[in-house]
Design a protein around this motif. Structure first.
Motif, PDB file in Angstrom:
ATOM      1  N   LEU A 195       0.823  -1.198   0.000  1.00 43.11           N
ATOM      2  CA  LEU A 195       0.000   0.000   0.000  1.00 43.11           C
ATOM      3  C   LEU A 195       0.854   1.244   0.000  1.00 43.11           C
ATOM      4  O   LEU A 195       0.512   2.270  -0.549  1.00 43.11           O
ATOM      5  CB  LEU A 195      -0.888  -0.005   1.243  1.00 43.11           C
ATOM      6  N   MET A 196       1.978   1.119   0.677  1.00 43.83           N
ATOM      7  CA  MET A 196       2.850   2.267   0.761  1.00 43.83           C
ATOM      8  C   MET A 196       3.427   2.610  -0.606  1.00 43.83           C
ATOM      9  O   MET A 196       3.977   3.650  -0.818  1.00 43.83           O
ATOM     10  CB  MET A 196       4.021   1.961   1.702  1.00 43.83           C
ATOM     11  N   SER A 197       3.364   1.655  -1.469  1.00 39.11           N
ATOM     12  CA  SER A 197       4.015   1.896  -2.746  1.00 39.11           C
ATOM     13  C   SER A 197       2.981   2.248  -3.780  1.00 39.11           C
ATOM     14  O   SER A 197       2.033   1.535  -4.014  1.00 39.11           O
ATOM     15  CB  SER A 197       4.788   0.644  -3.143  1.00 39.11           C
ATOM     16  N   SER A 198       3.172   3.377  -4.387  1.00 36.74           N
ATOM     17  CA  SER A 198       2.197   3.811  -5.366  1.00 36.74           C
ATOM     18  C   SER A 198       2.563   3.292  -6.747  1.00 36.74           C
ATOM     19  O   SER A 198       1.724   2.879  -7.500  1.00 36.74           O
ATOM     20  CB  SER A 198       2.123   5.323  -5.392  1.00 36.74           C
ATOM     21  N   ASN A 250      15.894  14.282  -4.002  1.00 33.62           N
ATOM     22  CA  ASN A 250      14.979  15.394  -4.245  1.00 33.62           C
ATOM     23  C   ASN A 250      13.684  15.213  -3.472  1.00 33.62           C
ATOM     24  O   ASN A 250      13.111  16.164  -2.964  1.00 33.62           O
ATOM     25  CB  ASN A 250      14.670  15.514  -5.737  1.00 33.62           C
ATOM     26  N   GLU A 251      13.242  13.967  -3.395  1.00 32.90           N
ATOM     27  CA  GLU A 251      12.049  13.668  -2.599  1.00 32.90           C
ATOM     28  C   GLU A 251      12.360  13.684  -1.117  1.00 32.90           C
ATOM     29  O   GLU A 251      11.465  13.813  -0.298  1.00 32.90           O
ATOM     30  CB  GLU A 251      11.584  12.251  -2.925  1.00 32.90           C
ATOM     31  N   ASP A 252      13.655  13.503  -0.811  1.00 32.07           N
ATOM     32  CA  ASP A 252      14.105  13.422   0.570  1.00 32.07           C
ATOM     33  C   ASP A 252      13.521  12.205   1.282  1.00 32.07           C
ATOM     34  O   ASP A 252      13.251  12.252   2.476  1.00 32.07           O
ATOM     35  CB  ASP A 252      13.754  14.721   1.310  1.00 32.07           C
ATOM     36  N   ILE A 253      13.296  11.155   0.544  1.00 36.47           N
ATOM     37  CA  ILE A 253      12.728   9.950   1.152  1.00 36.47           C
ATOM     38  C   ILE A 253      13.629   8.762   0.827  1.00 36.47           C
ATOM     39  O   ILE A 253      14.019   8.586  -0.319  1.00 36.47           O
ATOM     40  CB  ILE A 253      11.308   9.677   0.598  1.00 36.47           C
ATOM     41  N   VAL A 254      13.987   8.020   1.850  1.00 38.04           N
ATOM     42  CA  VAL A 254      14.712   6.783   1.598  1.00 38.04           C
ATOM     43  C   VAL A 254      14.006   5.640   2.299  1.00 38.04           C
ATOM     44  O   VAL A 254      13.348   5.841   3.321  1.00 38.04           O
ATOM     45  CB  VAL A 254      16.183   6.841   2.088  1.00 38.04           C
ATOM     46  N   THR A 255      14.147   4.459   1.736  1.00 38.90           N
ATOM     47  CA  THR A 255      13.492   3.315   2.350  1.00 38.90           C
ATOM     48  C   THR A 255      14.401   2.103   2.280  1.00 38.90           C
ATOM     49  O   THR A 255      15.233   2.004   1.380  1.00 38.90           O
ATOM     50  CB  THR A 255      12.157   2.997   1.641  1.00 38.90           C
ATOM     51  N   ASN A 256      14.259   1.228   3.260  1.00 37.28           N
ATOM     52  CA  ASN A 256      15.023  -0.016   3.178  1.00 37.28           C
ATOM     53  C   ASN A 256      14.086  -1.178   2.933  1.00 37.28           C
ATOM     54  O   ASN A 256      14.445  -2.328   3.095  1.00 37.28           O
ATOM     55  CB  ASN A 256      15.857  -0.229   4.439  1.00 37.28           C
ATOM     56  N   SER A 299       0.790   9.637   4.888  1.00 42.13           N
ATOM     57  CA  SER A 299       2.148   9.502   4.363  1.00 42.13           C
ATOM     58  C   SER A 299       2.339  10.401   3.150  1.00 42.13           C
ATOM     59  O   SER A 299       1.376  10.946   2.596  1.00 42.13           O
ATOM     60  CB  SER A 299       2.436   8.042   4.009  1.00 42.13           C
ATOM     61  N   ILE A 300       3.613  10.555   2.818  1.00 42.69           N
ATOM     62  CA  ILE A 300       3.990  11.384   1.682  1.00 42.69           C
ATOM     63  C   ILE A 300       4.399  10.453   0.552  1.00 42.69           C
ATOM     64  O   ILE A 300       5.141   9.505   0.776  1.00 42.69           O
ATOM     65  CB  ILE A 300       5.199  12.278   2.050  1.00 42.69           C
ATOM     66  N   GLY A 301       3.913  10.749  -0.626  1.00 40.94           N
ATOM     67  CA  GLY A 301       4.228   9.877  -1.752  1.00 40.94           C
ATOM     68  C   GLY A 301       5.704   9.900  -2.099  1.00 40.94           C
ATOM     69  O   GLY A 301       6.320  10.954  -2.157  1.00 40.94           O
ATOM     70  N   GLY A 302       6.234   8.722  -2.293  1.00 44.37           N
ATOM     71  CA  GLY A 302       7.634   8.636  -2.708  1.00 44.37           C
ATOM     72  C   GLY A 302       7.760   7.734  -3.905  1.00 44.37           C
ATOM     73  O   GLY A 302       6.836   6.988  -4.227  1.00 44.37           O
TER      74      GLY A 302
END
Lengths: 438, 327, 298, 329, 444
Positions: free
Chosen positions: B21-24, B251-257, C177-180
């Motif tokens: 779900l977190m992934s668009s 640029n998004e300032d988001i990282v995920t593992n 949440s913020i879209g990534g």
């Protein structure tokens, strides 16, 4: 015999004219001012300078490096020209030797000005540590002074004997001094042989001594971590830079002496032409080293190097940097490549430009690096972010320069600036078409 | 409650769903996968096999490519030189979590069809000084912003894309190896000899996958742009069981593992992020979080093959451990 | 053209696979089959139905085999009949997905629950499987407003009863949440009561190059509501200037000075070569004339 | 700071030094005496103070007298000042996660070393390696390197490395060439450009001179500072010798500084005593500019999961703060 | 006329050298061809099997190919440099050596780049260098420099050959037809008229300057290939001048060895005299001192400032490569210095010996610049495969290296079959000068 008489008359030291007196007095005044400033500095401490904990070495060290560099001219011209047996060197060599002597003596003195505790000078000998590059400097500078003096002195012997004779009527007192210094020179074969051998040995010795001197001087910087100093290139860089400074100074001094002592017949345009070619060669080599010194860190662009180089290329030191590179190297090269540029007067200006450029070059080697430490400069007065010498420093520095000139002036006043004996021999040789052995 | 829960650990499924779900983007990619399967078009073969069960109860091994299809086939060489627009990829490696499980290495090797010894991702045992604590350092290519390797390449075979990724086009590489010598991080490897797999042309070559490799050319970690185009993590990040490797867009300032998604700047700030050999001025895009309060003692990392262990024999701490009998 | 080639390849490969792939007799008794249905209401109000169909070894936990290519039927279960929503095949991961468009009307039971069912009809080898799910249709209203110049995220969540009146939901965890690109970054997790919640949008959130951010509100795996996602796009991010450096040492085009220096050097040198060669021809010309002359003289 | 930690802090070395220092000083009582004396003499003088004599009676004496007594019992010759304390290797660990630029370390250091002028020995830098990494506060002392570049280049052996790790300066020997300053990559050395201005505080000067007589000047670096010589952080050997921590360590309210002996493998910040190796291992200690090969004795712990936000320190941050004159202390 | 007669005499004097082939020389040529053939076999193996047959691996990616490349290219540049100086400054004894130098220049500039081609992984894509050139890359600079230099040296060499070709054309009635024809074409109708001589002289002079300048640029570019990387042992601003001096060192040494061999086998004692060896010896002495100075500067500053990466490198040098280091940087410098410094030791044989030592030392020095640096990178090498940790050249690499040397010698011999090794025109010019200024003669 007649020819040799005019020769002696032309070349024997002469009393100064009015200009000479004014010149000497001015130099003395500047020197005294400097001494006063120095005494003030000793009393108040180096707080009278604009140096600080970051720019901890200022123009004193730059000036010292400049003197050391300029003194290299002795080694370069004397030894190289003598050993390669270049015919045109005769009228120039002694001037070069005099410059060397004056500069290396002043170098020894200026480094003491920079000492925080000149009263503890003896500690260098009592507690000297062989590991420290300063001790290497302490060893090599006196050595070099002695070699320079000897190299000046040995070829002087015949001339002093001539002068003793020459002045025996007009200035008996002077004649007596000349006699004392000529060490009973008679020109016998045995004496000549000893003299020639000694000159030869000293001329060979001065090359490594000069190289070591410059290298040690370079190591004062390159053995440290600082950006801009920590470079394997430094030794060779200093040597080539020293040749430029030295030959530049030589050109300038030769021109002035030629003018002042009216030696146009002895120092001809031919000599200037040769000197010009020599200068352009040294400049080219130095330019090459400069390119290496700046292009490689620029290209690899390590973090600290980039900041340092940006300061030089486009930052606060940019005008000075480009003046030194373009004015001190590129313009001389361009001018001297043309035959017209190698005439005495343009040569004089170029020589002056090269000397000034060389002086500032030393400033650029010392100061920008110090103001670019590894940890940022923080928590210190705003003025510590920059460095520009104070009045005290300028006065003292000018005084040292004046003293160097004073030594040169003094030696010019009392010594035959062009070797009389050798010139006479050469004239003889060209007449009989016989090659001259060195 | 009308809804029925399947027995298999709901926790697992929850996580799975959460991520899904977190992934668009991946949803879209997934949809395209389905359609590909349904039409059965655009299928290619590769050596990799996948085992599935057919509805008639047979366990079948099929070629992975025949039921899986990457969109990289349509990435033109120009696109692969430009990169994914408006992105700037960063990796953050949390040294305190790494225990030398080497799953990242294996995942990477499998995906890029590398030999056992050819490693884009290396796990090195580092010790900054004698007193300093040893730590495991997973080392991919740093994808520097001032890449010395790209500077020295005479043909533009290695290049830096606008999204920060440094890639190699092995169809242009002439094998002069200058980039290898100029890389201070030893990130590059060379295909010294010929291998059979180089001839497998079933998958068209793209710099984004580096498959198939070619003899006499240079290879290195590529941040898996083929996966990024599908909105998925690079193989190293997705295969790490400890969640050591965070990846994302600066640029998004988001990282995920894969299990947690955090703000890149916040993570770097909180955990004292740094870059390796900063003073060289190469400006890497890989950040490290120091091994503070680490989750595993460094000794845990020695729980690997004897042969791999042998690599670290020159590290002082290994000698010490051996003396103490810890190994 | 491309598709043609691919079809060709496919045909060739299909042949290859047929010969290469082999059927393996497995004792299915060793495997426990897991069949699970889940649903997600997506931002465009469409509903995704997903079945995961995996067989896992009873003894070896790591041995999990997805069932590939199974036909799954999805139904909306009502009191009287099951309405078929659609069919999907499982993929290599054993999941079958069906996207039901937003306009699809579901029949709910008296309590407002929609009953959904996924069915695998079974084959000779595999038993039939079925999984059912009852969820309420939740509406998430996500509003992004600047209230007194404070960027505020406002959420209203409700269900509709049969009379279409809004009933706020209660005690449900909602994740914002913020879209990534790869995965969304949670900024807030909250148990919402009375169906409404608002909070201040955090600072320093980067957007895309125009500063646009996707803000998501989602209910995840809730027993009553399944999964629900809502999203809004707004320009609350930091407007980042994305610059691309050119004319660096590593970029495609070299720094200008490099071109200049190189051209000067090369032109100078090659001009000299040309000059030398030209002179050689002059020499040759003169020699020719000389030869002619001597021939004439002879 | 909390009272209960005072003892702990003062006698942190007790365990370790029991054999060594106890013998040297001649009993714990005397060490107490000396330390108390020292504690008093810097704040006030001419005041009566209570002391316990060796025979166990309490007497009240004038502070200056006490100094005389201490002086007569010179214990500083018990170890070679240029060799260092035997079997010690002092290290410092600075936890960047705790520092909030309170600057108490700096003021304490200034105060105890009578530092005047523009450049304090201990500095707190505002650091940020690059745009994307976090800013942090970094206190720097002298790194007391094991490969000290400054010592290598000193022409007169005025600055030297002791076996206990300390790099000290003999300001009676320094000739002021500043080569060491140029050599130091950490910019940690300062120069006395003018006669140090101790102001009108004659008492301070008096105390200082007495202290100087009492101890060898090498141990009391920069006491008094001399014009034209170099000064720098000295790890306070005068304090260490008396079982006390360096002043920066005791002054820090956040326990940023840990100080200790590497051979003993313990460090303490006054509040807690930790195993050095374990601390470095757990907190991933590192050293500044490791690549230069200077091998510093000061370790840093990275600013991870900070106790205090970086911003809090900004209130104390000035571009420049002149070191307070002695008068103001 | 006097000159014409003299020309004839000279051609007669040198023609046996051109025409006759002794048995030893035939054997020798056969041997060289054999070595080259072995090299070709090795090359084919390398092409077929890939670089895996070399000793190079991921850490040491450049091996003796690159070292040979540097060595030959440096040799060539120094040849250009020296011959440029000989011509430009009209050095008295240019006659005896200038042609040797010129041949060395061109040959080594042809052979050197072959080695870089051997080092390239994809020879088939070589033209990519021109298809997708990136002028930021030092390799591109190097390619431009080498090509420019090669062409320049060819032109320059040809210019110096023209008068000799003319002489051979005019005086080789007895030579085989192809020879006559060859000389005729190559002489481009040069009849030694004053204007022709003037023009030739002018362009030779400008070309000599150009060749000196080019040599310096090319040297620097070559050195920059190394010094523009971040590697600890390479990133050093001294490299360019260091390479120049090293190149001159090898150049002068090879010239001395060539002089010795040619003098010995062709009995040219009259032209290549002891005084030339003495002169070359003194020059070699000066260069060896300078080379020693640069080597010392290079290693000393690394050692003194003991940065961690430098220490790592020096550790490698002083442990694994201890004897190589001693040989390269002590014996290779000090032995020539000692031999050449004392007048007593300066005999033809000892000068040649010194030159041989210098060459060997220098080759080892290059090896120590390239390989140990690559063996001690910033990131520690953690590998279990010994060949990935340490570099040892395989027989393929050695075979190709020796093939290169053999090719060098072979071509040298072949060229000497075509034109006399002593420029006859130079002798004529010299005699002409002598007539004009007789007093200068006793100097040389």
């Amino acid at each position: 015999m007649k020819a040799s008489d005019t020769l002696i008359n032309d070349l024997a030291p002469q009393k100064f004219g009015r200009k000479g007196v004014i010149w000497t007095t001015a130099l003395i005044i500047i020197s005294i001012a400097g001494i006063i400033a120095y005494i003030d500095q000793v009393i108040k401490g180096q707080v009278v300078t604009n140096m600080n904990d970051y720019a901890l070495w200022g123009i004193y060290i730059s000036n010292f490096v400049f003197f050391v560099a300029t003194s290299f001219v002795g080694a370069v011209t004397v030894a190289v020209l003598r050993l390669t047996d270049n015919a045109w060197r005769t009228p120039i060599v002694r001037i070069a030797e005099i410059i060397s002597v004056a500069c290396i003596i002043m170098a020894g003195l200026t480094i003491m000005i920079d000492m925080g505790r000149p009263d503890r000078l003896m500690n260098l000998f009592i507690h000297g540590r062989m590991q420290s590059p300063i001790i290497w400097d302490v060893i090599i500078i006196p050595t070099y002074i002695v070699i320079c003096l000897l190299l000046l002195y040995f070829p002087l012997l015949p001339d002093l004997a001539i002068l003793k004779k020459h002045f025996s009527q007009t200035h008996p007192k002077l004649s007596k001094w000349y006699g004392k210094f000529s060490l009973n020179w008679t020109g016998s074969d045995k004496q000549k042989k000893i003299q020639l051998k000694s000159i030869h040995i000293i001329a060979i010795l001065i090359i490594p001594a000069g190289f070591i001197l410059q290298t040690v001087d370079a190591w004062l910087f390159s053995t440290l971590f600082r950006v801009g100093w920590d470079s394997t290139n430094m030794g060779a860089y200093f040597i080539s830079g020293a040749s430029v400074a030295g030959v530049g100074a030589l050109v300038t001094v030769v021109y002035v002496i030629r003018k002042a002592n009216k030696l146009e017949n002895y120092i001809t345009e031919y000599h200037f032409d040769k000197l010009g070619k020599f200068l352009v060669l040294t400049c080219l080599i130095y330019l090459y080293f400069n390119i290496n010194e700046y292009v490689i860190p620029e290209f690899t662009s390590k973090k600290e190097e980039v900041t340092h180089l940006n300061h030089l290329y486009s930052g606060q030191y940019a005008p000075l940097f480009w003046f030194v590179i373009i004015g001190g190297l590129v313009i001389p090269i361009i001018v001297l490549l043309f035959k017209k540029g190698r005439k005495p007067l343009p040569m004089f200006y170029i020589g002056l430009l090269v000397v000034v450029g060389s002086w500032w070059k030393r400033f650029l080697i010392v100061t920008p690096t110090l103001l670019q430490p590894f940890l940022p400069i923080q928590g210190v007065p705003e003025s510590w972010h920059h460095y520009f010498p104070s009045i005290h420093e300028w006065v003292i520095t000018f005084a040292t320069l004046a003293m160097a000139l004073l030594i040169i002036t003094f030696l010019v006043r009392y010594l035959p600036i062009i070797p009389i004996q050798r010139t006479a021999d050469e004239q003889e040789a060209t007449k009989t078409n016989k090659p001259l052995s060195s | 409650m009308a809804n029925k829960k399947t027995e298999n650990g709901s926790e697992n499924r929850r996580n799975f769903l959460r991520l899904g779900l977190m992934s668009s983007v991946s949803a879209v990619a997934g949809a395209s996968l389905i359609s590909n399967l349904a039409t059965g078009e655009e299928k290619k073969a590769s050596g990799e096999k996948v085992r599935v069960l057919t509805p008639d109860g047979k366990m079948v091994e099929v070629d992975a490519e025949s039921i899986n299809n990457y969109p990289e086939a349509v990435i033109t060489p120009e696109e692969s030189r430009k990169g994914i627009p408006d992105k700037k990829f960063v990796m953050v490696i949390d040294l305190s979590k790494c225990k030398n499980a080497r799953k990242c290495v294996e995942g990477c090797q499998k995906a890029h069809k590398l030999d056992d010894h050819q490693e884009f991702m290396k796990v090195q045992l580092m010790q900054n000084n004698e007193e300093g604590s040893p730590y495991w350092l997973p080392k991919p290519c740093f994808h520097c912003d001032e890449p010395p390797c790209v500077t020295v390449c005479p043909t533009g075979a290695t290049f830096k894309r606008d999204d920060g990724i440094v890639l190699i086009d092995n169809e242009r590489c002439i094998g002069c190896k200058f980039c290898i010598t100029s890389c201070p991080y030893s990130a590059r490897t060379f295909n010294w000899g010929h291998k059979e797999k180089f001839d497998d042309k079933s998958q068209p070559y793209s710099p984004e996958t580096q498959v198939p490799a070619a003899e006499g050319t240079v290879m290195k970690c590529d941040f898996c742009p083929d996966m990024l185009r599908q909105g998925k993590l690079p193989y190293c990040a997705s295969s790490c069981p400890m969640g050591v490797i965070y990846f994302g867009d600066k640029n998004e300032d988001i990282v995920t593992n894969g299990t947690e998604t955090v703000s890149f700047s916040q993570l770097i700030k909180d955990r004292g992020g740094y870059r390796h050999l900063e003073h060289l001025g190469t400006k890497p895009n890989v950040y490290y979080l120091p091994a503070v309060n680490r989750q595993f003692p460094v000794e845990r990392g020695f729980d690997v093959d004897e042969e791999i262990l042998d690599r670290y024999k020159d590290v002082p701490i290994v000698k010490e451990f051996k003396e103490q009998g810890k190994l | 053209m491309r598709t043609k080639i691919y079809t060709l390849i496919f045909v060739a490969l299909a042949f290859l696979i047929n010969t290469k792939s082999f059927a393996q007799e497995v004792n299915l008794k060793n495997y426990r089959v897991r069949f699970g249905l889940s649903t997600t209401k997506q931002a465009d109000n469409s509903r995704k139905l997903e079945v995961s169909y995996i067989a896992s070894n009873k003894k070896d936990r790591k041995d999990r085999v997805p069932i590939y290519g199974a036909d799954i039927n999805f139904y909306n279960v009502t009191e009287d009949k099951d309405i078929l929503l659609g069919t999907a095949k499982t993929d290599k991961e054993g999941t079958a997905q069906l996207i039901v468009p937003a306009k699809q009307a579901y029949t709910a039971n008296a309590e407002g629950y929609i009953n959904l069912k996924a069915v695998f009809d079974g084959t000779d080898a595999l038993d039939s499987e079925e999984d059912e799910l009852a969820i309420k249709d939740v509406f998430l209203e996500l509003n992004l407003k600047e209230i007194d110049s404070v960027k505020t995220v406002i959420l209203n969540a409700y269900t509709l009863d049969s009379l279409q009146t809004k009933i706020p939901i209660d005690e449900t965890e909602i994740v914002f949440s913020i879209g990534g690109m790869i995965s969304n970054m949670p900024i807030k997790r909250e148990f919402v009561s009375d169906g409404a919640f608002k909070f201040e949008f955090p600072e320093h959130i980067s957007g895309d190059k125009n500063g646009n951010v996707d803000v998501f509100a989602s209910i995840i795996d809730n027993d009553n509501y399944g999964n629900v996602i809502q999203k809004k796009n707004i320009d609350w991010g930091i407007n980042k200037q994305i610059t691309h450096e050119t004319n660096k040492l590593w970029s495609e085009a070299a720094p200008i000075w490099m071109y200049v220096v190189l051209s000067i050097l090369l032109i100078g040198v090659w001009a000299n070569y040309a000059y030398s060669i030209k002179n050689l021809f002059d020499i040759k010309k003169e020699g020719k004339e000389l030869e002619l002359k001597s021939q004439n003289e002879n | 700071m909390e009272n209960n930690s005072t003892n702990n802090r003062r006698y942190f070395l007790d365990n370790g030094l029991k054999l060594g220092l106890a013998a040297i000083i001649g009993g714990i009582g005397f060490s107490k005496l000396a330390s108390k004396l020292y504690g008093k003499s810097e704040t006030n003088s001419g005041e009566k103070m209570e002391l316990m004599t060796t025979d166990g009676t309490i007497v009240e004496v004038d502070a200056s007298e006490v100094v005389e007594v201490a002086h007569s019992q010179d214990h500083e010759t018990k170890y070679n000042l240029r060799e260092g304390m035997p079997n010690r290797k002092f290290v410092m660990v600075i936890d960047l996660a705790k520092c909030k630029n309170a600057l108490k370390c700096q003021s304490a250091c200034n105060k105890h070393h009578y530092i005047t002028g523009e450049h304090a020995w201990l500095k707190v830098y505002k650091m940020q390696e690059e745009e994307d990494t976090a800013p942090y506060w970094m206190p720097t002392t002298c790194m007391h390197c094991d490969h000290p570049a400054c010592v290598t280049v000193c022409p007169v052996d005025a600055t030297f490395k002791r076996r206990d790790g300390l790099v000290l300066i003999d300001n009676d020997r320094c000739i002021g060439c500043r080569f060491c300053m140029a050599a130091c990559p950490y910019s940690t050395r300062v120069f006395n450009w003018s006669e140090p201005d101790y102001g009108e505080a004659s008492e301070v000067v008096l105390n200082m001179n007495m202290a100087h007589e009492e101890h060898n000047s090498i141990e009391f670096a920069g006491m008094p500072s001399k014009i034209g010589t170099v000064d720098k952080c000295d790890f306070c050997p005068h304090a260490i010798k008396e079982d006390k921590l360096p002043h920066c360590v005791t002054a820090c309210p956040n326990g940023v500084f840990y100080f200790g002996d590497k051979y003993e493998d313990t460090v303490t910040n006054g509040d807690e005593t930790l195993r050095l190796s374990k601390l470095l291992k757990e907190k991933s200690g590192y050293r500044l500019m490791e690549g230069l090969g200077t091998k510093p004795s000061v370790y840093y712990l990275p600013p991870v999961n900070r106790l205090v936000d970086f911003k809090e320190g900004l209130s104390e941050y000035r571009n420049y703060n002149s070191v307070e004159k002695i008068d103001d202390l | 006329m006097d000159v014409i007669k003299r020309k004839k005499e000279l051609v007669q004097e040198f023609s046996p050298m051109l025409e006759k082939s002794t048995k030893t020389s035939k054997v020798w040529i056969a041997f060289l061809v054999g070595v080259i053939l072995v090299g070709l076999v090795a090359f084919v193996i390398q092409v077929v099997k890939g670089h895996i047959v070399t000793g190079m691996r991921d850490n040491v990616v450049w091996g003796i190919y690159i070292i040979n490349f540097i060595f030959f290219v440096c040799l060539s540049y120094s040849g250009a440099f020296i011959s440029g100086i000989l011509h430009f400054f009209k050095t008295p004894w240019k006659n005896s050596v200038s042609r040797i130098v010129e041949i060395i220049t061109v040959l080594s500039l042809i052979i050197g780049p072959i080695f870089i081609l051997l080092c390239i992984g994809r020879l088939d894509r070589l033209y990519y260098l021109f298809l997708y050139p990136r002028i930021q890359s030092p390799i591109t600079w190097d390619i431009i420099a080498i090509m420019t230099d090669l062409l320049g040296c060819f032109i320059y060499l040809y210019l110096t050959f023209i008068p000799d070709f003319a002489m051979l054309r005019d005086n080789s009635e007895n030579a085989p037809k192809w020879r006559q024809k060859l000389y005729k074409t190559l002489a481009i109708k040069y009849y030694d008229t004053p204007t022709q001589r003037e023009t030739l002289h002018k362009i030779t002079r400008t070309m000599s300057v150009m060749v000196i300048a080019l040599a310096i640029v090319a040297y620097s570019v070559l050195a920059w290939i190394f010094s523009l990387t971040l590697q600890p042992g390479w990133n050093s601003s001294i490299f360019a001048p260091y390479f120049i001096i090293a190149g001159l060192y090898s150049g002068v040494s090879v010239i001395i060895i060539a002089m010795y061999l040619i003098r010995k086998f062709y009995h040219l004692d009259h032209y290549i005299r002891k005084v030339h060896f003495m002169g070359a010896g003194v020059i070699l002495l000066i260069i060896s001192l300078l080379f020693g100075y640069f080597t010392f500067s290079e290693y000393f500053s690394r050692w003194f400032s003991h940065k961690i990466e430098d220490v790592k490198l020096l550790d490698t040098l002083f442990n694994r490569y201890f004897w190589n280091f001693i040989f390269a940087n002590y014996i290779g410098v000090l032995v020539p210095v000692v031999i050449l410094f004392f007048k007593k030791f300066r005999t033809i044989k000892s000068v040649t010996f010194a030159a041989v030592i210098a060459i060997l030392g220098l080759y080892m020095n290059r090896y120590l610049i390239v390989v140990p640096t690559l063996e001690s990178p910033y990131m520690p090498i953690q590998d279990t495969r010994p060949e990935y940790i340490q570099y040892t050249a395989t027989w393929i690499e050695w075979a190709l290296s020796f093939a290169g040397i053999a090719a060098f010698i072979l071509f040298f011999i072949l060229i000497m079959k075509l034109v006399p090794i002593i420029p006859m025109s130079g002798i004529i010019d010299h005699e002409r000068e002598q007539k004009r200024k007789p007093h200068l003669s006793n100097n040389h």
